[in-house]
Each structure stands twice: as C-alpha cells, then as structure tokens.
Design an enzyme around this catalytic site. Structure first.
Site, mmCIF file in Angstrom:
data_model
loop_
_atom_site.group_PDB
_atom_site.id
_atom_site.type_symbol
_atom_site.label_atom_id
_atom_site.label_comp_id
_atom_site.label_asym_id
_atom_site.label_seq_id
_atom_site.Cartn_x
_atom_site.Cartn_y
_atom_site.Cartn_z
ATOM 1 N N GLN A 74 34.621 -18.431 25.109
ATOM 2 C CA GLN A 74 34.040 -19.704 25.531
ATOM 3 C C GLN A 74 32.558 -19.751 25.163
ATOM 4 O O GLN A 74 31.692 -19.336 25.938
ATOM 5 C CB GLN A 74 34.226 -19.922 27.032
ATOM 6 N N PHE A 75 32.264 -20.272 23.966
ATOM 7 C CA PHE A 75 30.886 -20.344 23.495
ATOM 8 C C PHE A 75 30.017 -21.220 24.387
ATOM 9 O O PHE A 75 28.799 -21.062 24.442
ATOM 10 C CB PHE A 75 30.823 -20.821 22.032
ATOM 11 N N THR A 76 30.625 -22.149 25.117
ATOM 12 C CA THR A 76 29.852 -23.082 25.938
ATOM 13 C C THR A 76 29.125 -22.398 27.090
ATOM 14 O O THR A 76 28.272 -23.013 27.720
ATOM 15 C CB THR A 76 30.740 -24.215 26.481
#
Length: 150
Positions: A74-76
C-alpha cells in the site's frame, strides 16, 4: 517502510472479483508501504519485528502461535497531505524499487515460520477484514532507528 498492522479474525483481498489472498485468524493484516530510503535490511528488520510482536490474543505473536498474516502492498501509507487538498505521493518509492523490497519483507516473514498470503502488487485491490479488538498499530522503520525516551 511503514506498516499498519491490524489484528483480525479473518481478512481477504480480491482483484477483479477473484480472491488472491485470504486468512482465517486470529492473525494479522499488514498493509506495507515502502519509501526511497528502504533497503533489503530494512525489510528483514521489520519482518522480524512484525512476526514477533505479541499483539495477538494471549499476548502471543504470529511466530509463536503460529498465526497467519495477510500482507498487502500500500504505497498510499506515504501520502503527504500537509499542503493543498491533493495528497502527494513523492515519499512513496516507485514500483521498481518497492516491489522487490515488499517481496523481501514477505520472504523474511515466511522465514520466521509464519503462513503468509498476499495481495497482488500494483493491482487495484479490495481488502476486507474483521478487525479483532479492534487492535491496530503502526510500525515505522524510522521509529526503530530512534532512541527511546524515558
């Protein structure tokens, strides 16, 4: 690396209506973000920390039980919302950097005897979970490097 850990009684991730990873708990859902300064050593260090955290029922860890873990990229988690109304993703490492480090984290957790399911890196995923407790903690590689106060 930044990891959001949730104790779950079950969790699953689907891509295009196809289940790609699923666990029945108690276990952990780990949402994993990678930043530019992360290394394979960072991935191993955080895998050791996460697998050994005694946050499951009875103050046990995934490595103790053994209990399953669902790991989702999850890059966010590195979204920056300090300025304006749109998040900046500049602190998130690009896919060609983060994917090998994400995989190194998964391998290192498995090396500790934990059954690991994953999402699909880079895909649009739907994650469902039943948070048990609820108990959610954040593990950040920057925090592991700083000396503790008090």
């Amino acid at each position: 690396m930044r990891i959001v850990l949730q104790v779950v009684s079950r969790a699953a991730v689907t891509v295009a209506d196809r289940t790609v990873g699923e666990i029945d708990g108690p276990g952990l859902l780990a949402l994993v973000g990678v930043t530019h300064t992360d290394t394979p050593e960072t991935a191993v260090k955080l895998a050791e920390k996460v697998a050994g955290l005694r946050i499951l029922p009875g103050e046990t860890s995934c490595a103790d039980r053994p209990a399953p873990m669902l790991v989702v990229s999850q890059f966010t988690l590195y979204g920056d919302v300090r300025r304006g109304r749109r998040p900046s993703w500049s602190h998130a490492a690009p896919g060609e950097v983060s994917e090998p480090l994400f995989e190194a984290f998964v391998r290192a957790v498995r090396d500790r005897g934990v059954t690991v399911e994953t999402g699909e890196f880079g895909a649009h995923m739907e994650v469902s979970l039943v948070n048990d407790g609820p108990l959610t903690v954040i593990v950040d590689s920057d925090e592991l490097e700083r000396p503790r106060r008090g």
